[in-house]
Design a protein around this motif. Structure first.
Motif, PDB file in Angstrom:
ATOM      1  N   THR A  81       5.548 -15.527 -23.955  1.00  0.00           N
ATOM      2  CA  THR A  81       5.392 -14.915 -22.774  1.00  0.00           C
ATOM      3  C   THR A  81       5.638 -15.543 -21.569  1.00  0.00           C
ATOM      4  OG1 THR A  81       2.823 -16.180 -22.055  1.00  0.00           O
ATOM      5  CG2 THR A  81       4.932 -18.000 -22.318  1.00  0.00           C
TER       6      THR A  81
ATOM      7  N   VAL B 275      -1.866 -13.220 -29.360  1.00  0.00           N
ATOM      8  CA  VAL B 275      -2.428 -12.611 -28.354  1.00  0.00           C
ATOM      9  C   VAL B 275      -2.084 -11.704 -27.389  1.00  0.00           C
ATOM     10  CG1 VAL B 275      -3.800 -14.818 -28.284  1.00  0.00           C
ATOM     11  CG2 VAL B 275      -1.648 -14.191 -26.943  1.00  0.00           C
ATOM     12  N   GLU B 276      -2.200 -10.345 -26.909  1.00  0.00           N
ATOM     13  CA  GLU B 276      -2.422  -9.735 -26.028  1.00  0.00           C
ATOM     14  C   GLU B 276      -1.970 -10.302 -24.954  1.00  0.00           C
ATOM     15  OE1 GLU B 276      -4.963  -6.802 -25.301  1.00  0.00           O
ATOM     16  OE2 GLU B 276      -5.687  -6.193 -27.415  1.00  0.00           O
ATOM     17  N   THR B 277      -1.830 -11.488 -24.093  1.00  0.00           N
ATOM     18  CA  THR B 277      -1.166 -11.825 -22.812  1.00  0.00           C
ATOM     19  C   THR B 277      -1.615 -13.729 -22.735  1.00  0.00           C
ATOM     20  OG1 THR B 277      -3.420 -12.325 -21.713  1.00  0.00           O
ATOM     21  CG2 THR B 277      -3.155 -10.284 -21.255  1.00  0.00           C
TER      22      THR B 277
ATOM     23  N   ASP C  18      -4.859 -15.159 -22.404  1.00  0.00           N
ATOM     24  CA  ASP C  18      -5.125 -15.321 -23.174  1.00  0.00           C
ATOM     25  C   ASP C  18      -4.648 -16.581 -24.636  1.00  0.00           C
ATOM     26  OD1 ASP C  18      -6.845 -12.411 -22.979  1.00  0.00           O
ATOM     27  OD2 ASP C  18      -5.104 -11.788 -24.377  1.00  0.00           O
TER      28      ASP C  18
ATOM     29  N   ALA D 176      -6.917 -19.753 -22.971  1.00  0.00           N
ATOM     30  CA  ALA D 176      -8.437 -19.243 -23.450  1.00  0.00           C
ATOM     31  C   ALA D 176      -8.250 -19.988 -24.875  1.00  0.00           C
ATOM     32  CB  ALA D 176      -8.765 -17.965 -23.029  1.00  0.00           C
ATOM     33  N   VAL D 177      -7.568 -19.492 -25.536  1.00  0.00           N
ATOM     34  CA  VAL D 177      -7.572 -19.909 -26.985  1.00  0.00           C
ATOM     35  C   VAL D 177      -6.911 -21.661 -27.210  1.00  0.00           C
ATOM     36  CG1 VAL D 177      -6.133 -19.884 -29.153  1.00  0.00           C
ATOM     37  CG2 VAL D 177      -6.609 -18.217 -28.159  1.00  0.00           C
TER      38      VAL D 177
ATOM     39  N   TYR E 169       2.073 -19.348 -30.997  1.00  0.00           N
ATOM     40  CA  TYR E 169       1.382 -18.462 -30.153  1.00  0.00           C
ATOM     41  C   TYR E 169       2.346 -17.002 -30.264  1.00  0.00           C
ATOM     42  CZ  TYR E 169      -2.236 -20.562 -28.621  1.00  0.00           C
ATOM     43  OH  TYR E 169      -3.379 -21.349 -29.092  1.00  0.00           O
TER      44      TYR E 169
ATOM     45  N   VAL F 227       3.276 -13.623 -27.560  1.00  0.00           N
ATOM     46  CA  VAL F 227       2.131 -12.586 -26.520  1.00  0.00           C
ATOM     47  C   VAL F 227       2.671 -11.797 -26.487  1.00  0.00           C
ATOM     48  CG1 VAL F 227       1.187 -13.122 -24.853  1.00  0.00           C
ATOM     49  CG2 VAL F 227       1.820 -15.257 -25.603  1.00  0.00           C
TER      50      VAL F 227
ATOM     51  N   ALA G 105      -5.463 -12.768 -32.580  1.00  0.00           N
ATOM     52  CA  ALA G 105      -6.690 -12.711 -31.893  1.00  0.00           C
ATOM     53  C   ALA G 105      -6.426 -11.985 -30.235  1.00  0.00           C
ATOM     54  CB  ALA G 105      -6.332 -14.226 -30.870  1.00  0.00           C
ATOM     55  N   THR G 106      -6.483 -10.313 -30.599  1.00  0.00           N
ATOM     56  CA  THR G 106      -5.955  -9.565 -29.729  1.00  0.00           C
ATOM     57  C   THR G 106      -7.720  -9.031 -29.407  1.00  0.00           C
ATOM     58  OG1 THR G 106      -6.297  -7.319 -31.480  1.00  0.00           O
ATOM     59  CG2 THR G 106      -3.927  -8.140 -30.679  1.00  0.00           C
ATOM     60  N   ASN G 107      -7.904  -8.156 -28.031  1.00  0.00           N
ATOM     61  CA  ASN G 107      -9.216  -8.439 -27.626  1.00  0.00           C
ATOM     62  C   ASN G 107      -9.883  -7.776 -28.871  1.00  0.00           C
ATOM     63  OD1 ASN G 107      -8.768  -9.899 -25.710  1.00  0.00           O
ATOM     64  ND2 ASN G 107      -8.012  -7.809 -24.307  1.00  0.00           N
TER      65      ASN G 107
END
Lengths: 200, 200
Positions: free
Chosen positions: A64, A87-89, A92, A95-96, A106, A108, A144-146
């Protein structure tokens, strides 16, 4: 000849347009707002921008954005090292953190697999992820990718990697968002919600 | 504790919010967009901001924003010195230049009279305007302040000043905007359009 302001103002307006969602009219409004009423804040913004563009790099562990070698979350000792959320970004991650009780670490991706755009596994750090999986500390990966075609494809690719390392891979649930109205939910989501129904 | 990004990123997001119309989500999007893809443009924006906030002042003649003592329009010799258009903001100058065939000079109030907010004649440069009217070169003033209560009041105040100097004062026409539909035009505007009707 289109009428313009002074060269310096024109340049400021033009450069404000590098911000996403800012067109010529908004850029003009921003420039005049700062010049009329917020010169000090404009200067502070300038300094923050210069420092951020120069000093912010990537966390060595989770990729990240971070101005330090390790980000704030990777530095926390109290988290569960057996669970890794992919996660992608960086947004995100936030958000999590805000919306779940997840207390692991995480990873990223800073994007998703997209062969047509030439974005392969190494571009989203999967070589690095593979090394981390090989260390044996991680027992479960929460993907938890989109919930998009690319995000799903990326999740499946990573799930295969996990399987090769004998690690459990889970995907966040698809279904109807809380507070939505069924009438306005697309049929694909609704089909997933029916398939994933559970006993009450 | 609300989760956050690194201190430097948090600061950048916070400072982007000094831009008008930018809330927390947009600021976050802007910060990540610049960090991910547009670091060079972010640096250029930083430089433009610093230089503009420092160097841009006001035109000595017309009061618009300018980094030089006189703005580009006041420097043009080819304009008609007998007609002066009075507007509220530098953006209005651009609008008039783009939308009319006006070829005189401008005077920019940088606001409008607003006694309740403590904004009196000197705050919008009317002392300076009075000196200019006294020089005798101006024969007509076109009052193009906004068609609002404050803009109208300001226009009337300036029209009185003009009268005292024996100068003709005109106000831009009120009426229906071209391309609009009568159905959606407010009744006040429509009343003005009927009062101002002309022979075909």
């Amino acid at each position: 000849m289109t009428p313009t302001f002074s060269p310096l103002i024109d340049e400021l307006i033009e450069r404000l347009r590098c911000l996403p969602g800012v067109g010529p009219k908004s850029a003009q409004r921003m420039a005049f707002h700062l010049l009329s009423r917020e010169r000090d804040k404009g200067k502070q913004l300038s300094q923050s921008l210069a420092k951020s563009m120069e000093d912010i790099g990537y966390c060595e562990r989770c990729r990240t954005f971070s101005e330090n070698p390790l980000c704030q979350i990777c530095l926390q000792k109290s988290r569960d090292p057996a669970v890794l959320c992919v996660v992608e970004t960086p947004a995100d991650v936030l958000a999590v953190e805000q919306g779940s009780h997840f207390r692991g670490y995480y990873f990223v991706l800073m994007g998703h697999l997209s062969p047509l755009d030439g974005i392969g596994p190494e571009d989203i750090g999967l070589d690095k992820l593979s090394l981390r999986l090989a260390q044996g500390e991680i027992k479960e990966m929460v993907l938890a990718t989109n919930p998009t075609v690319e995000g799903d494809a990326t999740a499946h690719y990573i799930a295969n990697m996990a399987k090769n390392h004998g690690i459990r891979a889970t995907r966040i649930a698809y279904g109807v968002p809380i507070g939505g109205e069924l009438e306005y939910i697309d049929s694909n989501t609704l089909a997933h919600a029916f398939n994933g129904r559970f006993e009450l």
